[in-house]
Design a protein around this motif. Structure first.
Motif: not given
Length: 336
Positions: A129-145, A155-158, A166-173
């Motif tokens: 698997d390769v899971k790519v999560v894309g956004a216009l800007t501002g995806i959280l960079p890591g483990n400190n949401p 946006t991500r491939r379902v 397009k969807m909202d993802v909880d930063p804790h994900t």
């Protein structure tokens, strides 16, 4: 025949000598080409969805989530994959010039962050698997949401529909994904770079034709060079005018505030000091020396580390990208 260990003795044996982890067949692992294709698909799919009128918008921030074993195996190829992805992005943008007259991204750079995880968004991450999560800007960079941020619009491939949604993802994900700093890359946008017009050379007089070379004059008011820099973990940009013949690049700390020739970068990923940049009058060229135990790269070339008391100087092109510890990007432009 000797008895085989059973019960607690067998368990103790397995604890002392762990069973080897089953090997994943090579043909079931994600390839470099697959990672590249998923990045390009995420980018290309975002153009018709995000663009408006004659203005082209597209995903600029990407999180790439791989199975941990695949991450370890592919890590050295990440810079090449990113470079190929950006080249393809430019090709796609050029191919749609007739439809979109303006390129109007929300971000200022392409941002890529690779991470290893066994599960994401309720779905198992398999070696293929390769899971790519894309956004216009501002995806959280890591483990400190950011705790105050309830969701991140991405946006991500379902998997069920095999379509990007397009969807909202909880930063804790993202908390359990191992986003390592060497897996982060920032590439400044460079759309249709225009070369500055060549300056006509002054006519040489009879006396000056045989004159020895002298250091070129420098307009210190305008600056010897301009350095535009981007801090990935803060998503922050700034501009520094290099007016001194030698400057120090260092982390922004109180003890450094009074030095007039310091470029202070507000990032924990910058060493103190990290590098020095100077103009060499004899060579009539800029040079750079790196002192950091973390990577310093100029146009993707690694600059060997030296001691501050004994700097080892390397030529710095008049136009160059300097990458500090994979997290801070400096765009150097000579004014001479």
């Amino acid at each position: 025949m000797a008895d085989q260990p059973t019960g607690w003795l067998s368990k103790l044996s397995n604890f002392l000598v762990p069973a080897s982890r089953p090997q994943i067949p090579v043909d079931t692992k994600a390839t470099n080409t697959q990672i590249l294709n998923e990045l390009v698909a995420s980018f290309e799919e975002s153009i018709p969805r995000e663009s408006v009128g004659s203005s082209m918008l597209f995903n600029a921030h990407f999180l790439i989530i791989l199975h941990p074993d695949v991450y370890e195996e592919r890590e050295n190829a990440f810079p090449v994959i990113v470079n190929e992805a950006v080249n393809t992005f430019h090709t796609i943008i050029k191919s749609q010039k007739e439809q979109f007259k303006h390129i109007a991204p929300v971000a200022s750079s392409w941002y890529f962050k690779f991470g290893g995880g066994r599960e994401f968004g309720g779905e198992t991450v398999n070696p293929e698997d390769v899971k790519v999560v894309g956004a216009l800007t501002g995806i959280l960079p890591g483990n400190n949401p950011v705790q105050s941020q309830e969701s991140v619009k991405v946006t991500r491939r379902v998997k069920q529909t095999n379509r990007y949604e397009k969807m909202d993802v909880d930063p804790h994900t993202f908390q359990h994904i191992d986003f390592r700093e060497p897996g982060a890359f920032v590439v400044k946008f460079a759309f249709e770079p225009v070369a500055p017009p060549a300056k006509p050379a002054p006519a040489a007089s009879a006396n000056s034709r045989n004159a020895p070379d002298v250091p070129r004059s420098i307009n210190t008011h305008a600056g010897l060079a301009q350095i535009d820099y981007y801090i990935a973990e803060l998503n922050k940009e700034a501009v520094y005018q290099m007016r001194d013949r030698e400057i120090v690049v260092a982390r922004k700390e109180i003890d450094n505030q009074h030095f007039p020739n310091y470029l202070l970068v507000e990032s924990a990923y910058v060493s103190n000091p990290h590098a020095r940049i100077r103009y060499n009058d004899t060579l009539q060229a800029f040079q750079i020396a790196s002192f950091s135990r973390n990577e310093t790269r100029v146009n993707e070339q690694l600059i060997p580390r030296s001691e501050p008391a004994n700097p080892q100087w390397h030529t710095l092109p008049d136009k160059a990208q300097i990458l500090l510890n994979s997290m801070v990007t400096l765009h150097f432009q000579s004014r001479l």
